[in-house]
Every structure is written in C-alpha cells, then in structure tokens.
Design an enzyme around this catalytic site. Structure first.
Site, PDB file in Angstrom:
ATOM      1  N   TYR A   1      -3.874  10.099   4.284  1.00 51.90           N
ATOM      2  CA  TYR A   1      -3.977   8.865   3.544  1.00 51.90           C
ATOM      3  C   TYR A   1      -5.442   8.914   2.668  1.00 51.90           C
ATOM      4  O   TYR A   1      -6.631   9.173   3.171  1.00 51.90           O
ATOM      5  CB  TYR A   1      -4.051   7.761   4.627  1.00 51.90           C
ATOM      6  CG  TYR A   1      -2.932   7.358   5.346  1.00 51.90           C
ATOM      7  CD1 TYR A   1      -1.925   6.538   4.995  1.00 51.90           C
ATOM      8  CD2 TYR A   1      -2.739   8.235   6.674  1.00 51.90           C
ATOM      9  CE1 TYR A   1      -0.791   6.430   5.725  1.00 51.90           C
ATOM     10  CE2 TYR A   1      -1.634   7.903   7.404  1.00 51.90           C
ATOM     11  CZ  TYR A   1      -0.592   7.194   7.155  1.00 51.90           C
ATOM     12  OH  TYR A   1       0.387   6.926   7.910  1.00 51.90           O
TER      13      TYR A   1
ATOM     14  N   ASP B   1      -5.748  -6.171   6.590  1.00 51.70           N
ATOM     15  CA  ASP B   1      -5.859  -5.753   5.077  1.00 51.70           C
ATOM     16  C   ASP B   1      -6.114  -7.150   4.022  1.00 51.70           C
ATOM     17  O   ASP B   1      -6.034  -8.230   4.822  1.00 51.70           O
ATOM     18  CB  ASP B   1      -4.502  -5.052   4.702  1.00 51.70           C
ATOM     19  CG  ASP B   1      -3.335  -6.030   4.986  1.00 51.70           C
ATOM     20  OD1 ASP B   1      -3.325  -7.118   4.845  1.00 51.70           O
ATOM     21  OD2 ASP B   1      -2.409  -5.280   5.398  1.00 51.70           O
TER      22      ASP B   1
ATOM     23  N   ASP C   1       3.517   0.037   5.258  1.00 52.15           N
ATOM     24  CA  ASP C   1       3.204  -1.623   5.115  1.00 52.15           C
ATOM     25  C   ASP C   1       3.652  -1.753   3.507  1.00 52.15           C
ATOM     26  O   ASP C   1       3.405  -0.779   2.694  1.00 52.15           O
ATOM     27  CB  ASP C   1       1.706  -1.902   5.292  1.00 52.15           C
ATOM     28  CG  ASP C   1       1.429  -1.825   6.754  1.00 52.15           C
ATOM     29  OD1 ASP C   1       2.233  -1.864   7.660  1.00 52.15           O
ATOM     30  OD2 ASP C   1       0.337  -1.597   6.822  1.00 52.15           O
TER      31      ASP C   1
ATOM     32  N   ARG D   1      -5.607   0.692   9.082  1.00 53.79           N
ATOM     33  CA  ARG D   1      -5.847  -0.524   9.181  1.00 53.79           C
ATOM     34  C   ARG D   1      -6.903  -0.716  10.215  1.00 53.79           C
ATOM     35  O   ARG D   1      -8.034  -1.337  10.214  1.00 53.79           O
ATOM     36  CB  ARG D   1      -4.838  -1.567   9.020  1.00 53.79           C
ATOM     37  CG  ARG D   1      -4.177  -1.761   7.689  1.00 53.79           C
ATOM     38  CD  ARG D   1      -3.082  -2.651   7.838  1.00 53.79           C
ATOM     39  NE  ARG D   1      -1.878  -2.393   8.756  1.00 53.79           N
ATOM     40  CZ  ARG D   1      -1.436  -3.293   9.691  1.00 53.79           C
ATOM     41  NH1 ARG D   1      -1.649  -4.505   9.430  1.00 53.79           N
ATOM     42  NH2 ARG D   1      -0.225  -2.677  10.366  1.00 53.79           N
TER      43      ARG D   1
END
Length: 303
Positions: free
Chosen positions: A76, A90, A48, A182
């Site tokens: 991550y 987000d 993203d 997310r």
C-alpha cells in the site's frame, strides 16, 4: 434484439481492476459484472471506498480461487495525518481527539514508524467488514455500538518512509493478509502521543500483481464491442493468478476420478499441501489438497 444474454455469459477468469476512490468494492464488482455481461462474479480483498488500487474481480468459476488469492501479501501507498484520531480511522469519519504534534521531529516519527516492522498484534477497526454474531462491525459502529475486538497477529514486512511534511507522513507498506492500514496509521500516531488517521490509501501490490498491470473501469468502458473481444482480452486465466501454488498434471483416469470427486494417488512430490490440477491437455481443473503420502483430494474444481 439486445446482444446481451439476460442471464449473462459463462466466462471464467480474473480482471485486474484499478478501483477508483469513492466506490465500494461491491459497487465496483457490479459495474464490472454488468460491463462484461458475466453470469457470475466476485471480488477478492475488499477495499474501503476511500481507497483506490488493485481489486481482482473474479468472473465465473474463477470465484472458486478467490480464497487462495486472499492469502497473499499486499502493498500500500498511504498518507496519514498526525494530530487527529477519527472514529473511522480515516478522513471520512469525525474527529474524536486532537493532540499536538508540531514538536515531533522527522527522526522521532520515522523511529516510531519503523518499530512496527515485523510480527505485531493489531486491533481491527470497528468500521470494518469483520462480523460479530453474523453482523458486520461497521453496521454496529453506525449504531454507536462498540464491542471488544481481540488483537490479531499480522506481519508488516517492510515500511518505506517516503516523507514527512506539515503533519503528513507518507509511507509505502508491505504487509500480510488481514492487515488494516488504517489501524497501523492510528497506532503509529498513538505511539507518538498525538494520534493519526489515513487521508489517502492506494493498494499498489497484491500477491505477485503490480498496480501497473491493472486497468481502470473508465478504460474498460472504451473497449465495449458487440463481440466482447477487446474486453475479454483483459480477462486473465485463473491459474496465472496463483503462481506460488505448484502444478500437478493428471492422466486420463486421474482426471476422470477427480471430476467425480474421488481422491487420487499421485507420484508427483511437492512440499505444498495445496496444488493446481491440470488434465492431460493442460486444461486447468481447479485446486486439490495433497497429503504427505501422495493422495490428492479435490478441493475447488472448475467442472
């Protein structure tokens, strides 16, 4: 006269880019392609715009192995804000729900977080590149259209709970391909009864690749020279990026047959179905598919 071929250079390999925030994966790809004056390029495992971190850029024939890189696990670093759900999951989206979270203890939050470790079902976000009838979901979402998304199985291999402070949880997550961080953060918030969304996301691991092995675009820009030698030093051979796929060496006749698209018989035994093929000079030929009876069929060849 310009030193750059208007059609681009025939270069093959993978650049391990550390993508900056605020840049789409395609925009990062195009910048790298232009910088290297590459004739062909593609990326693996899009990030993203909000997210930073590892984005392998495949140049030339290396685009043929992108799908095999995608199958590997990811890691991550993520920070999530409790108490608010957003439409994009987000901080770039609009807040759609606010709930109280200050009564939650760190122990309660950690317990809820750890409950997601293992094999889980996850609903992909509407703001994603998944397609419905050829249309990316994020385009439908921007039109105010929401469609039902069936839950998909993913695996959360490990969650390192780093901290909780003033409504912000910080985690290190190792997961399978296809996992949406997310969605994970929102699911954690929803289980706690308060909702949550991502405020920072950084991919720090991709297959065997660590973030320390990557390079930022701003650093690549300083290496531009007439002969491209300094830049090209950051192109990794495709075969090095696939360490978990077993090598199979071919003789002269097998090499000829494979290059002509013919299946061959191999005496080399392996439990893997997918193998890397090398000619007698140990030049990488591409990817083959091995059957239990020892027949190798060409799958993605560098010829």
């Amino acid at each position: 006269m310009s030193r750059r071929n208007p059609k681009g250079r025939d270069i093959n390999g993978i650049v391990l880019l550390d993508k900056d925030t605020g840049l789409s994966s395609n925009a990062a790809l195009q910048k790298v392609k232009r910088l290297f004056s590459a004739k062909k390029a593609g990326h693996t495992g899009s990030l993203d715009p909000l997210a930073s971190g590892i984005l392998p850029i495949c140049l030339g024939q290396a685009t043929k192995v992108a799908q095999f890189l995608l199958d590997d696990n990811k890691r991550y670093f993520v920070r999530g804000k409790l108490g608010e759900n957003t439409d994009t999951l987000d901080c770039e989206g609009e807040v759609v729900q606010t709930q109280e979270h200050k009564h939650l203890s760190e122990a309660t939050i950690k317990k809820a977080t750890m409950s997601f470790v293992g094999d889980i079902l996850q609903i992909p976000p509407m703001y994603s590149a998944l397609k419905k009838d050829g249309q990316p979901l994020y385009k439908l979402a921007r039109q105010g259209i929401e469609i039902e998304r069936p839950p998909r199985p993913v695996t959360i291999h490990n969650i390192d709970f780093i901290s909780y402070d003033k409504g912000i949880i910080t985690l290190d997550v190792s997961c399978s391909k296809g996992t949406y961080i997310r969605s994970l953060i929102q699911d954690i918030g929803n289980q706690l009864g308060c909702g949550a969304h991502v405020i920072e996301l950084r991919r720090t691991g991709f297959a065997h690749i660590d973030i320390s092995e990557t390079i930022k675009f701003s650093e690549l820009e300083t290496l531009v020279t007439e002969d491209f030698k300094s830049l090209d030093a950051y192109i990794f051979p495709s075969e090095q990026m696939l360490p978990n796929i077993q090598n199979v060496s071919l003789d002269v006749q097998q090499t000829i047959d494979i290059k002509y698209g013919r299946s061959i018989l191999s005496e080399q035994k392996t439990e893997q179905h997918t193998v890397k093929l090398f000619d007698p000079q140990q030049q990488f030929l591409g990817i083959g598919e091995l059957t239990p009876d020892g027949v190798i069929a060409p799958k993605r060849l560098f010829v």
